[in-house]
Design a protein around this motif. Structure first.
Motif, short mmCIF file in Angstrom:
data_model
loop_
_atom_site.label_atom_id
_atom_site.label_comp_id
_atom_site.label_asym_id
_atom_site.label_seq_id
_atom_site.Cartn_x
_atom_site.Cartn_y
_atom_site.Cartn_z
N TYR A 89 0.82 -1.21 0.00
CA TYR A 89 0.00 0.00 0.00
C TYR A 89 0.86 1.26 0.00
N ALA A 90 2.14 1.15 0.37
CA ALA A 90 3.02 2.32 0.39
C ALA A 90 3.44 2.74 -1.00
N GLY A 91 3.13 1.96 -2.02
CA GLY A 91 3.48 2.30 -3.39
C GLY A 91 4.52 1.36 -3.95
N GLU A 92 4.90 1.63 -5.18
CA GLU A 92 5.88 0.79 -5.85
C GLU A 92 7.27 1.01 -5.25
N GLY A 93 8.10 -0.02 -5.38
CA GLY A 93 9.45 0.05 -4.85
C GLY A 93 9.83 -1.25 -4.19
N THR A 94 11.05 -1.29 -3.68
CA THR A 94 11.51 -2.48 -2.99
C THR A 94 10.86 -2.57 -1.62
N LEU A 95 11.00 -3.75 -1.02
CA LEU A 95 10.44 -3.95 0.32
C LEU A 95 11.06 -2.99 1.32
N ALA A 96 12.37 -2.73 1.17
CA ALA A 96 13.04 -1.81 2.09
C ALA A 96 12.52 -0.39 1.94
N GLN A 97 12.26 0.05 0.71
CA GLN A 97 11.73 1.39 0.50
C GLN A 97 10.31 1.51 1.03
N GLN A 98 9.49 0.49 0.82
CA GLN A 98 8.13 0.52 1.34
C GLN A 98 8.14 0.54 2.87
N ALA A 99 9.02 -0.26 3.47
CA ALA A 99 9.12 -0.29 4.94
C ALA A 99 9.56 1.05 5.47
N PHE A 100 10.48 1.69 4.77
CA PHE A 100 10.98 2.98 5.22
C PHE A 100 9.87 4.03 5.18
N LEU A 101 9.09 4.05 4.12
CA LEU A 101 8.02 5.03 4.00
C LEU A 101 6.96 4.84 5.08
N LEU A 102 6.74 3.61 5.52
CA LEU A 102 5.77 3.34 6.58
C LEU A 102 6.41 3.34 7.97
N ARG A 103 7.72 3.63 8.03
CA ARG A 103 8.45 3.67 9.30
C ARG A 103 8.39 2.31 10.02
N MET A 104 8.51 1.25 9.25
CA MET A 104 8.56 -0.09 9.82
C MET A 104 9.98 -0.40 10.28
N ASP A 105 10.08 -1.32 11.22
CA ASP A 105 11.38 -1.73 11.75
C ASP A 105 12.00 -2.73 10.78
N GLY A 106 13.10 -2.33 10.14
CA GLY A 106 13.74 -3.20 9.16
C GLY A 106 14.25 -4.49 9.75
N ALA A 107 14.78 -4.42 10.97
CA ALA A 107 15.30 -5.64 11.61
C ALA A 107 14.19 -6.65 11.87
N ASP A 108 13.01 -6.15 12.27
CA ASP A 108 11.88 -7.06 12.50
C ASP A 108 11.44 -7.72 11.20
N LEU A 109 11.42 -6.96 10.11
CA LEU A 109 11.02 -7.54 8.83
C LEU A 109 12.00 -8.61 8.37
N LEU A 110 13.29 -8.33 8.55
CA LEU A 110 14.29 -9.33 8.17
C LEU A 110 14.15 -10.61 9.01
N ARG A 111 13.83 -10.45 10.26
CA ARG A 111 13.67 -11.63 11.12
C ARG A 111 12.46 -12.45 10.71
N VAL A 112 11.36 -11.78 10.37
CA VAL A 112 10.17 -12.52 9.94
C VAL A 112 10.45 -13.26 8.64
N GLN A 113 11.16 -12.62 7.72
CA GLN A 113 11.51 -13.29 6.48
C GLN A 113 12.38 -14.51 6.74
N GLY A 114 13.30 -14.39 7.69
CA GLY A 114 14.13 -15.54 8.02
C GLY A 114 13.32 -16.67 8.64
N LEU A 115 12.33 -16.32 9.47
CA LEU A 115 11.50 -17.36 10.09
C LEU A 115 10.68 -18.11 9.04
#
Length: 399
Positions: free
Chosen positions: A339-365
Protein backbone atom coordinates in the motif's frame (compact mmCIF):
# COMPACT_ATOMS: atom_id res chain seq x y z
CA UNK A 1 8.83 9.50 18.23
CA UNK A 2 10.02 6.37 19.93
CA UNK A 3 7.84 3.24 19.86
CA UNK A 4 7.21 0.64 22.55
CA UNK A 5 7.10 -3.11 21.92
CA UNK A 6 5.04 -4.38 24.86
CA UNK A 7 5.63 -8.02 24.02
CA UNK A 8 9.40 -7.70 23.98
CA UNK A 9 9.43 -4.96 26.67
CA UNK A 10 11.54 -2.86 24.36
CA UNK A 11 11.67 0.85 23.51
CA UNK A 12 12.90 1.70 20.01
CA UNK A 13 14.50 5.14 19.64
CA UNK A 14 15.54 6.78 16.37
CA UNK A 15 18.80 8.73 16.00
CA UNK A 16 19.60 10.57 12.77
CA UNK A 17 23.11 11.50 11.62
CA UNK A 18 22.68 14.86 9.88
CA UNK A 19 25.15 17.06 8.02
CA UNK A 20 26.37 18.30 4.64
CA UNK A 21 27.27 15.96 1.81
CA UNK A 22 30.39 13.82 2.27
CA UNK A 23 30.93 15.06 5.82
CA UNK A 24 31.36 11.51 7.14
CA UNK A 25 27.86 10.45 8.17
CA UNK A 26 27.82 7.10 6.37
CA UNK A 27 31.44 6.41 7.29
CA UNK A 28 30.58 6.98 10.95
CA UNK A 29 27.73 4.47 10.79
CA UNK A 30 29.92 1.91 9.05
CA UNK A 31 32.53 2.26 11.79
CA UNK A 32 29.85 1.78 14.45
CA UNK A 33 28.59 -1.26 12.56
CA UNK A 34 32.08 -2.76 12.52
CA UNK A 35 32.60 -2.07 16.23
CA UNK A 36 29.30 -3.28 17.67
CA UNK A 37 29.07 -7.00 18.42
CA UNK A 38 27.03 -8.94 15.83
CA UNK A 39 24.57 -10.07 18.51
CA UNK A 40 23.69 -6.43 19.23
CA UNK A 41 23.25 -5.12 15.71
CA UNK A 42 21.01 -5.65 12.71
CA UNK A 43 21.60 -5.52 8.99
CA UNK A 44 22.89 -2.25 7.54
CA UNK A 45 21.12 -1.05 4.41
CA UNK A 46 22.51 1.65 2.16
CA UNK A 47 21.72 3.13 -1.25
CA UNK A 48 24.47 5.01 -3.07
CA UNK A 49 24.16 7.79 -5.64
CA UNK A 50 26.58 9.60 -7.90
CA UNK A 51 26.98 12.70 -5.76
CA UNK A 52 26.57 11.20 -2.29
CA UNK A 53 26.74 7.78 -0.74
CA UNK A 54 23.27 7.81 0.79
CA UNK A 55 20.02 8.37 -1.05
CA UNK A 56 17.39 7.13 1.38
CA UNK A 57 18.90 5.92 4.63
CA UNK A 58 21.30 3.72 6.45
CA UNK A 59 19.56 1.65 9.09
CA UNK A 60 21.46 0.15 11.99
CA UNK A 61 19.64 -1.11 15.11
CA UNK A 62 21.90 -1.14 18.16
CA UNK A 63 20.82 -2.40 21.58
CA UNK A 64 21.84 -0.28 24.55
CA UNK A 65 20.97 0.06 28.24
CA UNK A 66 17.54 -0.25 29.85
CA UNK A 67 14.86 2.26 30.79
CA UNK A 68 12.88 0.90 33.72
CA UNK A 69 12.44 -2.78 32.95
CA UNK A 70 12.49 -2.16 29.18
CA UNK A 71 15.55 -2.48 26.98
CA UNK A 72 16.33 0.32 24.54
CA UNK A 73 17.17 -0.31 20.90
CA UNK A 74 18.59 2.45 18.76
CA UNK A 75 17.77 2.73 15.08
CA UNK A 76 20.51 4.81 13.45
CA UNK A 77 19.83 6.66 10.20
CA UNK A 78 21.75 9.01 7.94
CA UNK A 79 20.33 11.51 5.50
CA UNK A 80 21.59 12.60 2.07
CA UNK A 81 23.54 15.82 2.33
CA UNK A 82 22.88 17.28 -1.10
CA UNK A 83 20.49 20.22 -1.25
CA UNK A 84 18.07 18.73 -3.79
CA UNK A 85 17.39 15.76 -1.48
CA UNK A 86 15.73 17.94 1.16
CA UNK A 87 12.37 16.13 0.87
CA UNK A 88 14.12 12.86 1.68
CA UNK A 89 15.98 14.43 4.61
CA UNK A 90 12.73 15.75 5.98
CA UNK A 91 11.10 12.32 5.68
CA UNK A 92 13.99 10.53 7.39
CA UNK A 93 13.96 13.12 10.18
CA UNK A 94 10.32 12.42 10.96
CA UNK A 95 9.95 10.65 14.31
CA UNK A 96 13.59 11.18 15.33
CA UNK A 97 14.43 11.16 19.04
CA UNK A 98 17.91 12.67 18.68
CA UNK A 99 20.35 14.04 16.11
CA UNK A 100 24.11 13.82 15.63
CA UNK A 101 25.24 16.72 13.47
CA UNK A 102 28.35 15.64 11.55
CA UNK A 103 30.30 18.75 10.56
CA UNK A 104 33.19 18.80 8.11
CA UNK A 105 36.20 20.42 9.84
CA UNK A 106 37.77 21.68 6.59
CA UNK A 107 37.66 25.47 6.04
CA UNK A 108 36.07 25.19 2.59
CA UNK A 109 33.16 23.23 4.09
CA UNK A 110 32.09 25.87 6.65
CA UNK A 111 29.38 27.38 4.44
CA UNK A 112 27.96 23.92 3.78
CA UNK A 113 28.00 23.24 7.53
CA UNK A 114 26.02 26.41 8.26
CA UNK A 115 23.47 25.69 5.55
CA UNK A 116 22.98 22.12 6.72
CA UNK A 117 22.53 23.17 10.36
CA UNK A 118 19.97 25.80 9.33
CA UNK A 119 18.23 23.17 7.21
CA UNK A 120 18.10 20.82 10.21
CA UNK A 121 16.49 23.50 12.36
CA UNK A 122 13.96 24.30 9.64
CA UNK A 123 12.99 20.68 9.01
CA UNK A 124 12.61 19.95 12.72
CA UNK A 125 10.43 23.03 13.11
CA UNK A 126 8.13 21.73 10.36
CA UNK A 127 7.74 18.57 12.47
CA UNK A 128 6.81 20.73 15.47
CA UNK A 129 10.20 20.44 17.21
CA UNK A 130 12.51 23.21 18.33
CA UNK A 131 16.18 22.43 17.92
CA UNK A 132 17.12 24.15 21.19
CA UNK A 133 14.91 21.68 23.09
CA UNK A 134 15.95 18.55 21.21
CA UNK A 135 18.71 16.01 22.01
CA UNK A 136 21.66 17.10 19.87
CA UNK A 137 25.38 16.24 19.74
CA UNK A 138 27.95 17.89 17.47
CA UNK A 139 30.60 15.75 15.76
CA UNK A 140 33.62 17.62 14.42
CA UNK A 141 34.73 15.14 11.79
CA UNK A 142 37.86 14.77 9.65
CA UNK A 143 40.19 15.87 12.47
CA UNK A 144 42.83 13.55 11.01
CA UNK A 145 43.33 15.86 8.02
CA UNK A 146 45.73 18.77 7.83
CA UNK A 147 44.73 22.45 7.92
CA UNK A 148 41.41 21.84 9.65
CA UNK A 149 39.61 24.63 11.51
CA UNK A 150 40.22 24.99 15.27
CA UNK A 151 37.56 23.45 17.47
CA UNK A 152 36.95 26.83 19.15
CA UNK A 153 35.99 28.34 15.80
CA UNK A 154 33.67 25.43 14.99
CA UNK A 155 31.98 25.83 18.37
CA UNK A 156 31.55 29.55 17.88
CA UNK A 157 30.05 29.14 14.41
CA UNK A 158 27.97 25.97 14.84
CA UNK A 159 27.46 25.28 18.55
CA UNK A 160 26.27 28.42 20.33
CA UNK A 161 24.06 26.24 22.53
CA UNK A 162 27.07 24.48 23.97
CA UNK A 163 25.73 20.96 23.40
CA UNK A 164 28.19 18.05 23.79
CA UNK A 165 30.70 17.96 20.94
CA UNK A 166 33.47 15.56 19.96
CA UNK A 167 36.46 15.55 17.66
CA UNK A 168 36.27 12.52 15.37
CA UNK A 169 38.00 10.82 12.48
CA UNK A 170 35.37 8.54 10.98
CA UNK A 171 37.85 6.78 8.70
CA UNK A 172 39.65 5.22 11.67
CA UNK A 173 36.78 5.43 14.16
CA UNK A 174 38.42 7.82 16.62
CA UNK A 175 35.76 9.52 18.73
CA UNK A 176 32.80 8.04 16.86
CA UNK A 177 31.66 5.75 19.66
CA UNK A 178 32.05 8.58 22.19
CA UNK A 179 29.63 10.61 20.08
CA UNK A 180 27.16 7.71 19.96
CA UNK A 181 27.35 7.25 23.73
CA UNK A 182 26.70 10.95 24.32
CA UNK A 183 23.61 11.12 22.11
CA UNK A 184 22.37 7.85 23.60
CA UNK A 185 22.56 9.30 27.11
CA UNK A 186 20.66 12.40 26.01
CA UNK A 187 17.96 10.36 24.26
CA UNK A 188 17.48 8.01 27.23
CA UNK A 189 17.29 11.00 29.57
CA UNK A 190 14.61 12.48 27.32
CA UNK A 191 12.69 9.18 27.21
CA UNK A 192 12.69 8.98 30.98
CA UNK A 193 11.47 12.57 31.24
CA UNK A 194 8.60 11.87 28.81
CA UNK A 195 7.62 8.73 30.77
CA UNK A 196 6.65 6.86 27.62
CA UNK A 197 7.79 3.47 28.91
CA UNK A 198 5.10 1.05 30.14
CA UNK A 199 4.80 0.28 33.87
CA UNK A 200 6.99 -2.52 35.27
CA UNK A 201 5.74 -6.06 35.19
CA UNK A 202 3.93 -7.16 38.35
CA UNK A 203 6.21 -8.94 40.78
CA UNK A 204 5.42 -12.62 41.24
CA UNK A 205 4.26 -13.61 44.75
CA UNK A 206 6.80 -15.03 47.15
CA UNK A 207 7.46 -18.66 46.47
CA UNK A 208 5.90 -18.46 43.02
CA UNK A 209 7.51 -19.96 39.95
CA UNK A 210 8.66 -17.54 37.31
CA UNK A 211 7.56 -18.45 33.77
CA UNK A 212 10.41 -19.61 31.58
CA UNK A 213 10.49 -18.00 28.16
CA UNK A 214 7.88 -16.35 25.98
CA UNK A 215 6.04 -19.63 25.41
CA UNK A 216 5.35 -20.06 29.12
CA UNK A 217 4.30 -16.42 29.44
CA UNK A 218 1.85 -16.77 26.57
CA UNK A 219 0.43 -19.95 28.08
CA UNK A 220 0.03 -18.19 31.42
CA UNK A 221 -1.66 -15.23 29.72
CA UNK A 222 -4.12 -17.50 27.91
CA UNK A 223 -4.95 -19.24 31.18
CA UNK A 224 -5.73 -15.92 32.82
CA UNK A 225 -7.98 -14.97 29.90
CA UNK A 226 -10.16 -18.10 30.22
CA UNK A 227 -13.72 -17.32 31.42
CA UNK A 228 -14.14 -18.24 35.09
CA UNK A 229 -16.06 -21.43 35.66
CA UNK A 230 -18.88 -21.67 38.15
CA UNK A 231 -17.58 -22.43 41.66
CA UNK A 232 -18.15 -25.96 42.84
CA UNK A 233 -20.09 -26.11 46.08
CA UNK A 234 -19.25 -29.20 48.06
CA UNK A 235 -21.95 -30.84 50.16
CA UNK A 236 -21.23 -33.20 52.96
CA UNK A 237 -23.93 -35.32 54.57
CA UNK A 238 -26.77 -32.83 54.24
CA UNK A 239 -24.86 -29.95 55.90
CA UNK A 240 -24.75 -26.43 54.56
CA UNK A 241 -22.29 -25.65 51.77
CA UNK A 242 -18.71 -25.12 52.85
CA UNK A 243 -18.34 -21.41 52.05
CA UNK A 244 -14.63 -21.35 52.80
CA UNK A 245 -14.03 -23.49 49.73
CA UNK A 246 -14.90 -20.57 47.41
CA UNK A 247 -11.87 -18.25 47.08
CA UNK A 248 -12.13 -14.52 47.71
CA UNK A 249 -15.62 -14.86 49.27
CA UNK A 250 -15.96 -12.55 52.30
CA UNK A 251 -17.40 -14.12 55.43
CA UNK A 252 -20.26 -11.97 56.73
CA UNK A 253 -19.98 -10.73 60.32
CA UNK A 254 -23.07 -10.14 62.42
CA UNK A 255 -22.79 -6.91 64.38
CA UNK A 256 -23.35 -7.07 68.11
CA UNK A 257 -24.37 -4.34 70.47
CA UNK A 258 -20.86 -3.54 71.68
CA UNK A 259 -19.05 -4.27 68.41
CA UNK A 260 -16.34 -6.45 69.95
CA UNK A 261 -13.22 -7.26 68.02
CA UNK A 262 -13.97 -10.01 65.54
CA UNK A 263 -11.48 -12.83 65.39
CA UNK A 264 -10.49 -14.10 61.96
CA UNK A 265 -12.65 -16.97 60.77
CA UNK A 266 -11.25 -20.44 61.37
CA UNK A 267 -9.68 -22.14 58.39
CA UNK A 268 -12.05 -24.63 56.81
CA UNK A 269 -10.55 -27.39 54.74
CA UNK A 270 -12.31 -28.02 51.43
CA UNK A 271 -14.54 -31.02 51.27
CA UNK A 272 -13.70 -33.49 48.53
CA UNK A 273 -16.82 -34.12 46.46
CA UNK A 274 -17.89 -37.72 45.91
CA UNK A 275 -17.09 -39.24 42.54
CA UNK A 276 -19.74 -38.61 39.89
CA UNK A 277 -20.59 -41.00 37.13
CA UNK A 278 -19.42 -39.97 33.65
CA UNK A 279 -22.99 -39.93 32.37
CA UNK A 280 -23.88 -37.22 34.91
CA UNK A 281 -20.83 -35.06 34.14
CA UNK A 282 -21.10 -35.31 30.36
CA UNK A 283 -23.75 -32.59 29.88
CA UNK A 284 -21.69 -30.05 31.88
CA UNK A 285 -18.64 -30.75 29.72
CA UNK A 286 -20.47 -30.58 26.42
CA UNK A 287 -22.40 -27.40 27.20
CA UNK A 288 -20.58 -24.37 25.79
CA UNK A 289 -21.76 -20.78 25.69
CA UNK A 290 -22.88 -19.83 22.22
CA UNK A 291 -21.97 -16.54 20.61
CA UNK A 292 -19.81 -14.92 17.94
CA UNK A 293 -16.05 -15.31 18.20
CA UNK A 294 -14.18 -12.18 19.21
CA UNK A 295 -11.78 -10.64 16.75
CA UNK A 296 -8.09 -11.08 17.40
CA UNK A 297 -5.79 -8.09 17.65
CA UNK A 298 -4.43 -8.53 14.12
CA UNK A 299 -7.80 -8.94 12.43
CA UNK A 300 -9.20 -6.00 14.40
CA UNK A 301 -6.47 -3.75 12.95
CA UNK A 302 -6.50 -5.24 9.44
CA UNK A 303 -7.75 -3.26 6.43
CA UNK A 304 -10.72 -4.80 4.70
CA UNK A 305 -8.69 -6.48 1.95
CA UNK A 306 -6.37 -8.10 4.47
CA UNK A 307 -8.95 -9.15 7.04
CA UNK A 308 -9.12 -12.77 5.85
CA UNK A 309 -5.30 -13.02 5.83
CA UNK A 310 -5.14 -11.81 9.42
CA UNK A 311 -7.86 -14.23 10.54
CA UNK A 312 -6.05 -17.12 8.83
CA UNK A 313 -2.83 -16.24 10.67
CA UNK A 314 -4.62 -16.02 14.02
CA UNK A 315 -6.46 -19.30 13.43
CA UNK A 316 -3.20 -21.07 12.62
CA UNK A 317 -1.65 -19.67 15.80
CA UNK A 318 -4.53 -20.85 18.00
CA UNK A 319 -4.41 -24.28 16.33
CA UNK A 320 -0.69 -24.61 17.04
CA UNK A 321 0.31 -24.53 13.36
CA UNK A 322 3.14 -22.06 13.89
CA UNK A 323 4.77 -22.54 10.48
CA UNK A 324 1.46 -21.82 8.76
CA UNK A 325 0.98 -18.78 10.99
CA UNK A 326 4.39 -17.33 10.08
CA UNK A 327 3.79 -17.98 6.38
CA UNK A 328 0.40 -16.27 6.51
CA UNK A 329 1.89 -13.32 8.42
CA UNK A 330 4.74 -12.93 5.92
CA UNK A 331 2.30 -12.87 3.00
CA UNK A 332 0.00 -10.39 4.75
CA UNK A 333 2.92 -8.12 5.67
CA UNK A 334 4.05 -7.97 2.04
CA UNK A 335 0.51 -7.10 0.97
CA UNK A 336 0.32 -4.41 3.66
CA UNK A 337 3.63 -2.82 2.63
CA UNK A 338 2.46 -2.74 -0.98
CA UNK A 339 0.00 0.00 0.00
CA UNK A 340 3.02 2.32 0.39
CA UNK A 341 3.48 2.30 -3.39
CA UNK A 342 5.88 0.79 -5.85
CA UNK A 343 9.45 0.05 -4.85
CA UNK A 344 11.51 -2.48 -2.99
CA UNK A 345 10.44 -3.95 0.32
CA UNK A 346 13.04 -1.81 2.09
CA UNK A 347 11.73 1.39 0.50
CA UNK A 348 8.13 0.52 1.34
CA UNK A 349 9.12 -0.29 4.94
CA UNK A 350 10.98 2.98 5.22
CA UNK A 351 8.02 5.03 4.00
CA UNK A 352 5.77 3.34 6.58
CA UNK A 353 8.45 3.67 9.30
CA UNK A 354 8.56 -0.09 9.82
CA UNK A 355 11.38 -1.73 11.75
CA UNK A 356 13.74 -3.20 9.16
CA UNK A 357 15.30 -5.64 11.61
CA UNK A 358 11.88 -7.06 12.50
CA UNK A 359 11.02 -7.54 8.83
CA UNK A 360 14.29 -9.33 8.17
CA UNK A 361 13.67 -11.63 11.12
CA UNK A 362 10.17 -12.52 9.94
CA UNK A 363 11.51 -13.29 6.48
CA UNK A 364 14.13 -15.54 8.02
CA UNK A 365 11.50 -17.36 10.09
CA UNK A 366 9.41 -18.05 6.97
CA UNK A 367 12.26 -20.16 5.56
CA UNK A 368 12.54 -22.37 8.63
CA UNK A 369 10.64 -25.62 9.06
CA UNK A 370 10.51 -26.01 12.85
CA UNK A 371 9.04 -22.97 14.57
CA UNK A 372 7.97 -22.29 18.14
CA UNK A 373 5.09 -20.36 19.62
CA UNK A 374 7.28 -17.32 20.28
CA UNK A 375 8.28 -17.23 16.59
CA UNK A 376 4.63 -17.18 15.52
CA UNK A 377 3.80 -14.58 18.19
CA UNK A 378 6.59 -12.35 16.90
CA UNK A 379 5.31 -12.67 13.31
CA UNK A 380 1.83 -11.66 14.51
CA UNK A 381 3.34 -8.67 16.31
CA UNK A 382 5.08 -7.46 13.13
CA UNK A 383 1.84 -7.98 11.19
CA UNK A 384 -0.06 -5.87 13.71
CA UNK A 385 2.69 -3.25 13.50
CA UNK A 386 2.28 -3.04 9.72
CA UNK A 387 -1.48 -2.59 10.09
CA UNK A 388 -0.98 0.10 12.73
CA UNK A 389 1.42 1.99 10.43
CA UNK A 390 -1.13 1.85 7.61
CA UNK A 391 -3.83 3.21 9.90
CA UNK A 392 -1.52 5.98 11.10
CA UNK A 393 -0.92 7.29 7.57
CA UNK A 394 -4.50 6.74 6.37
CA UNK A 395 -3.85 3.81 4.04
CA UNK A 396 -5.54 2.30 2.20
CA UNK A 397 -7.48 5.44 1.30
CA UNK A 398 -11.21 4.96 1.48
CA UNK A 399 -13.08 5.51 -1.76
Amino acid sequence: MSSVNLMAREVAAKIVFYGPGLSGKTTSLRKIYETVRPAHRGEMMSIATEGDRTLFFDFLPVKVERVGDCSVRLALYTVPGQVFYNATRKLVLQGADGVVFVADSQPEAMDANRESLANLEENLFEHGIRLDRFPLVMQWNKRDLENVLPVEQLRQELNPRGVPDFETAATNGRGVLDTLKAITRLVIKDLRAKRIVPPPRPVAPAGGIQPAGLEAQLAQHLQHRQPPSAPHVAMSGGHAPAMAVIPNTPVPHRPSGSFPAIAPPPRVEPVTPPPVAPAVMAPAVVAQPAGPKLLGAASALAPGDLFDHARAAEAAFMAGNYSTCVTACTDAIRRALAYAGEGTLAQQAFLLRMDGADLLRVQGLSTQSHLRVDDAAFALYVLMQSFARLNAVGLPASE
